[in-house]
Design an enzyme around this catalytic site. Sequence first.
Site, PDB file in Angstrom:
ATOM      1  N   GLU A 112      67.237  30.769  78.484  1.00  0.00           N
ATOM      2  CA  GLU A 112      68.365  31.314  77.717  1.00  0.00           C
ATOM      3  C   GLU A 112      69.701  30.978  78.366  1.00  0.00           C
ATOM      4  O   GLU A 112      70.672  30.727  77.676  1.00  0.00           O
ATOM      5  CB  GLU A 112      68.178  32.820  77.459  1.00  0.00           C
ATOM      6  CG  GLU A 112      68.703  33.792  78.503  1.00  0.00           C
ATOM      7  CD  GLU A 112      67.785  33.992  79.689  1.00  0.00           C
ATOM      8  OE1 GLU A 112      67.233  33.000  80.227  1.00  0.00           O
ATOM      9  OE2 GLU A 112      67.635  35.152  80.128  1.00  0.00           O
ATOM     10  N   ASP A 115      72.761  29.847  84.828  1.00  0.00           N
ATOM     11  CA  ASP A 115      73.761  30.591  85.599  1.00  0.00           C
ATOM     12  C   ASP A 115      74.078  29.800  86.874  1.00  0.00           C
ATOM     13  O   ASP A 115      74.971  28.963  86.893  1.00  0.00           O
ATOM     14  CB  ASP A 115      73.219  31.994  85.884  1.00  0.00           C
ATOM     15  CG  ASP A 115      74.180  32.845  86.678  1.00  0.00           C
ATOM     16  OD1 ASP A 115      75.388  32.592  86.611  1.00  0.00           O
ATOM     17  OD2 ASP A 115      73.732  33.778  87.378  1.00  0.00           O
ATOM     18  N   LYS A 155      76.820  28.705  81.877  1.00  0.00           N
ATOM     19  CA  LYS A 155      78.035  29.323  82.425  1.00  0.00           C
ATOM     20  C   LYS A 155      78.840  28.283  83.192  1.00  0.00           C
ATOM     21  O   LYS A 155      78.291  27.587  84.068  1.00  0.00           O
ATOM     22  CB  LYS A 155      77.673  30.469  83.367  1.00  0.00           C
ATOM     23  CG  LYS A 155      77.090  31.657  82.647  1.00  0.00           C
ATOM     24  CD  LYS A 155      77.048  32.848  83.580  1.00  0.00           C
ATOM     25  CE  LYS A 155      76.026  33.844  83.118  1.00  0.00           C
ATOM     26  NZ  LYS A 155      75.886  34.982  84.032  1.00  0.00           N
ATOM     27  N   TRP A 183      78.819  38.201  82.460  1.00  0.00           N
ATOM     28  CA  TRP A 183      77.455  38.595  82.102  1.00  0.00           C
ATOM     29  C   TRP A 183      77.256  38.424  80.600  1.00  0.00           C
ATOM     30  O   TRP A 183      78.094  38.831  79.794  1.00  0.00           O
ATOM     31  CB  TRP A 183      77.158  40.037  82.499  1.00  0.00           C
ATOM     32  CG  TRP A 183      75.708  40.356  82.251  1.00  0.00           C
ATOM     33  CD1 TRP A 183      75.202  41.070  81.203  1.00  0.00           C
ATOM     34  CD2 TRP A 183      74.591  39.928  83.033  1.00  0.00           C
ATOM     35  NE1 TRP A 183      73.818  41.114  81.287  1.00  0.00           N
ATOM     36  CE2 TRP A 183      73.418  40.419  82.402  1.00  0.00           C
ATOM     37  CE3 TRP A 183      74.460  39.170  84.201  1.00  0.00           C
ATOM     38  CZ2 TRP A 183      72.137  40.175  82.903  1.00  0.00           C
ATOM     39  CZ3 TRP A 183      73.180  38.930  84.696  1.00  0.00           C
ATOM     40  CH2 TRP A 183      72.044  39.428  84.057  1.00  0.00           C
TER      41      TRP A 183
HETATM   42  P1  5GP Z   1      69.955  30.960  87.494  1.00  0.00           P
HETATM   43  O1  5GP Z   1      70.936  31.607  88.426  1.00  0.00           O
HETATM   44  O2  5GP Z   1      68.743  30.507  88.225  1.00  0.00           O
HETATM   45  O3  5GP Z   1      70.600  29.843  86.689  1.00  0.00           O
HETATM   46  O4  5GP Z   1      69.508  32.059  86.447  1.00  0.00           O
HETATM   47  C1  5GP Z   1      68.435  32.899  86.728  1.00  0.00           C
HETATM   48  C2  5GP Z   1      68.104  33.835  85.622  1.00  0.00           C
HETATM   49  O5  5GP Z   1      68.974  34.951  85.707  1.00  0.00           O
HETATM   50  C3  5GP Z   1      68.264  33.350  84.185  1.00  0.00           C
HETATM   51  O6  5GP Z   1      67.135  32.663  83.709  1.00  0.00           O
HETATM   52  C4  5GP Z   1      68.427  34.679  83.472  1.00  0.00           C
HETATM   53  O7  5GP Z   1      67.173  35.243  83.168  1.00  0.00           O
HETATM   54  C5  5GP Z   1      69.150  35.539  84.470  1.00  0.00           C
HETATM   55  N1  5GP Z   1      70.588  35.578  84.154  1.00  0.00           N
HETATM   56  C6  5GP Z   1      71.581  34.969  84.822  1.00  0.00           C
HETATM   57  N2  5GP Z   1      72.771  35.226  84.250  1.00  0.00           N
HETATM   58  C7  5GP Z   1      72.500  36.027  83.189  1.00  0.00           C
HETATM   59  C8  5GP Z   1      73.338  36.645  82.179  1.00  0.00           C
HETATM   60  O8  5GP Z   1      74.564  36.515  82.140  1.00  0.00           O
HETATM   61  N3  5GP Z   1      72.703  37.399  81.252  1.00  0.00           N
HETATM   62  C9  5GP Z   1      71.346  37.578  81.246  1.00  0.00           C
HETATM   63  N4  5GP Z   1      70.828  38.338  80.284  1.00  0.00           N
HETATM   64  N5  5GP Z   1      70.530  37.011  82.178  1.00  0.00           N
HETATM   65  C10 5GP Z   1      71.118  36.257  83.139  1.00  0.00           C
END
Ligand code: 5GP
Length: 206
Positions: A112, A115, A155, A183
Site C-alpha cells: 500500500e 515509506d 511518500k 501518516w
Molecule cells: P517501509 O518503511 O518499509 O517503506 O514501510 C513499512 C510499512 O509500514 C508499510 O508497508 C506500511 O504497512 C507501514 N506504513 C508506513 N507508513 C505508513 C502510513 O503512512 N500509513 C499506514 N497505514 N501504514 C504505513
Amino acid sequence: MSQDKIYISYDCVHKLCQKAADQILSTVGKPDVIVAIGGGGFIPSRIIRTFLRHQGEKNIPIQAIGLSLYEDLGTGSDSIGKEVIRTQWLDFGALAQHFDSLIGKNILIVDEVDDTRTTLHYALTELYNDVKENAEKLGKDMGNTKFSIFVVNNKLKEKRAEIDESLMNGGMYLSGEDVPDKWIAYPWESSDIDTHTKLAKEQGNN
Ligand code: 5GP
C-alpha cells in the site's frame, strides 16, 4: 481525527489501481503472478488484478507474503539498520504444484505504501534471491524473470533503502500517487468509515 493525516478512500485506492494497471499493461505487460505484501498490499492486489486481466482471461494468482519491520534492535542485520522479519513467505512447493515456478515469470509486487522503502527493498531482494536459488537447483538460469513494484502511495522523503533496478530485469517501479511525508490513513484500518470517507473527500482523495 487529525487533519495532519492523509485520508484515502476506497474509491481513491480503486481508481489509483485502475490507472496503474493501464500503465503496467502498456509497459511491462500482464503479470503472471502478483505478490501481495500483507496486510496493506492485500486489497490493492485484489483490485489491480481486476484491471490487469482482459475479459475471458484467467485470473492472475495472488501470493501473500508477510513482513514486519523492527526498529532499533541494534542487531544491524542489514546495512540499513532496520530488521525485517518474514512472518509469511512463498510456498515454492505449492507454487510448483498448482501454478509453476516463478522462473521466467513477470512478477508484480504490491504494497500500500512506500515509506522508508525498507520493506520493498527486502521483498525484492529476497524474492530475487529465492528465484535465483530455485533456478540454480533446477540447473536453469533466471531467464526473463522480471520484477515490478506497485504501491498505492509513495511518500516523498529520504529513503533508507533503494530499489536495485538491476534485479528487476526491465520491470517497473510504479506509485499510484506520490504524497508528502505524513501518516496515511487507509480505509481498511478505519473504525468509522463514514467519517473517514468524508475526510478523504474533503482532501480530494476520493
Ligand atoms: P517501509 O518503511 O518499509 O517503506 O514501510 C513499512 C510499512 O509500514 C508499510 O508497508 C506500511 O504497512 C507501514 N506504513 C508506513 N507508513 C505508513 C502510513 O503512512 N500509513 C499506514 N497505514 N501504514 C504505513
